[in-house]
Design an enzyme around this catalytic site. Structure first.
Site, PDB file in Angstrom:
ATOM      1  CB  THR A   1      73.693 -78.042   8.471  1.00 57.83           C
ATOM      2  OG1 THR A   1      74.414 -76.827   8.626  1.00 57.83           O
ATOM      3  CG2 THR A   1      74.637 -79.124   7.980  1.00 57.83           C
TER       4      THR A   1
ATOM      5  CG  ASP B   1      79.304 -76.771  11.808  1.00 53.98           C
ATOM      6  OD1 ASP B   1      78.899 -76.009  10.908  1.00 53.98           O
ATOM      7  OD2 ASP B   1      78.538 -77.496  12.466  1.00 53.98           O
TER       8      ASP B   1
ATOM      9  NE  ARG C   1      78.794 -69.101   9.512  1.00 50.47           N
ATOM     10  CZ  ARG C   1      77.941 -70.104   9.684  1.00 50.47           C
ATOM     11  NH1 ARG C   1      77.366 -70.668   8.648  1.00 50.47           N
ATOM     12  NH2 ARG C   1      77.663 -70.538  10.907  1.00 50.47           N
ATOM     13  CB  VAL C   2      83.980 -71.387   5.928  1.00 54.40           C
ATOM     14  CG1 VAL C   2      84.030 -72.913   6.017  1.00 54.40           C
ATOM     15  CG2 VAL C   2      84.030 -70.935   4.476  1.00 54.40           C
TER      16      VAL C   2
ATOM     17  N   GLY D   1      77.254 -73.160  13.755  1.00 56.76           N
ATOM     18  CA  GLY D   1      78.482 -73.854  13.441  1.00 56.76           C
ATOM     19  C   GLY D   1      79.699 -73.368  14.198  1.00 56.76           C
TER      20      GLY D   1
END
Length: 307
Positions: free
Chosen positions: A189, A219, A216-217, A241
C-alpha cells in the site's frame, strides 16, 4: 507563518533505498501546495507519483492476483472538510487514487468492482496495466510457496506464511483452475498524509496483497481502518490490512491524538495493534507534528515547511 507537513510511504514491502520515490512524491505534494492547491489535492498528487513509480505495490507496481492475469486495486481519499471517496476491486487503471478522488465528488462515498471500472472509463482513466518484471518474478515465487504450502493451519487473517497460503488453496475462487496456474507459472500500500493551513488530508492506494482470494478488500476499502482524517490528524496504514480492519487502526490513532496523545506515541500504539512478527507501519500528520512508525525500515519521506 503557516505550516505545511507531508509524509509519504512506499508500503511495508518497500526498501529504504527506494526513499527517492517517496521523496519525489512528497515534493509533488509540496509543488501542489505552492500552486495554491489544498491538502487533499496535494496528498493525491503524492500518491499519483507513487503509483507511477513502478517499484511500489500500487499503480504500475501492483501485484498480479493468484490467477496470474488479474490486477485489482483499492484506493481512498479523505480530509477534515467532509470529502471522502473510496474505490475497491478496480481494474484497468493505473491511478486508482484519481478514481477515488472523483468518487468524492459524487453523492456516494464508495464504488466497487465493475461499476468502479466503468466510472474510471467515463473519466478517461481506463488504462492497461502491464506487470513489471519484478511483479512477474514475485508472482512466480509466491506460486512456488503456495504450491508447497500443504495444509498448514493458522488464523483466518494470517495472509503470510504457510497457513495463509494454505487458506488460499482451500478456498480458491478464480475462474482459472488451480492446476493451470501451477502448470503455467511453476504487500503493498502506498500513502500520503498532508497538513496545510489547518487542513488535514490522506490519500492511499494499493494493488492488494499476495496471496489473496479474488475480490479481497481490506483496510483501504474501509473508512477508519487503513486511513482516516479529521480536525486532529490524518493517518495512513500499511501492513496486513485485515488486522487494521479488525482494530479500526487509523480511526483509533486519530482518536488518541484528539485525546491529547502525542502523534508519535499514537502511531506507535496503532502499529502495535498488529501482532509482533508481522510488518506494520503508519504515517500521520497533525497540527503539531508529522511522524512515521514502522517495524522494519521502508521507503518514506517527511517534509516540514514554514511558508
Amino acid at each position: 507563518m503557516a505550516r505545511w507537513m507531508v509524509v509519504t510511504h512506499g508500503g511495508t514491502d518497500s526498501k529504504p533505498e527506494e526513499n527517492d520515490g517517496a521523496e519525489a512524491a512528497a515534493q509533488r505534494a509540496i509543488d501542489a501546495l505552492e500552486r495554491g492547491e489544498d491538502a487533499l489535492e496535494a496528498a493525491v498528487a503524492a500518491v499519483v507519483s507513487l503509483e507511477a513509480d513502478g517499484r511500489f505495490g500500487a499503480g504500475r507496481g501492483s501485484p498480479l492476483a493468484m490467477d496470474g492475469r488479474s490486477i485489482q486495486m483499492d484506493a481512498a481519499v479523505m480530509d477534515n472538510r467532509g470529502r471522502l471517496g473510496v474505490t475497491a476491486g478496480l481494474q484497468h487503471v493505473v491511478h486508482a487514487v484519481k478514481v477515488a478522488r472523483q468518487v468524492a465528488e459524487t453523492p456516494h462515498v464508495m464504488l466497487v468492482g465493475e461499476g468502479a471500472t466503468r466510472f474510471a472509463e467515463r473519466l478517461g482513466l481506463r488504462e492497461t496495466v502491464q506487470p513489471t518484471r519484478k511483479v512477474r518474478e514475485d508472482f512466480r515465487e509466491y506460486v512456488k510457496k503456495l504450491e508447497a504450502a500443504g495444509d498448514a493451519q493458522g488464523p483466518a487473517d494470517d495472509t503470510e506464511g504457510d497457513a495463509g497460503r494454505a487458506l488460499v488453496k482451500r478456498f480458491w475462487n478464480y475462474d482459472v483452475p488451480w492446476q493451470r496456474v501451477m502448470d503455467e507459472f511453476g504487500h503493498g500500500t502506498v500513502g500520503a498524509v498532508v497538513f496545510a493551513d489547518g487542513h488535514c488530508a490522506v490519500a492511499v492506494s494499493t494493488g492488494g496483497s499476495m496471496p489473496a482470494l479474488l475480490g479481497r478488500v481490506a483496510d483501504i476499502g474501509v473508512v477508519g481502518c487503513g486511513f482516516f482524517a479529521d480536525d486532529h490528524a490524518a493517518v495512513a496504514c500499511s501492513g496486513i490490512g485485515e488486522h487494521n480492519v479488525r482494530h479500526q487502526t487509523a480511526l483509533k490513532v486519530a482518536q488518541w491524538v484528539a485525546e491529547g496523545v502525542p502523534l508519535q506515541q499514537a502511531l506507535d500504539r496503532g502499529r502495535d495493534l498488529t501482532p509482533q512478527g508481522l510488518q506494520s507501519a503508519l504515517i500521520g500528520v497533525g497540527a503539531q507534528d508529522a511522524a512515521i512508525s514502522m517495524r522494519e525500515p521502508m521507503a518514506h519521506a517527511i517534509v516540514r515547511r514554514e511558508r
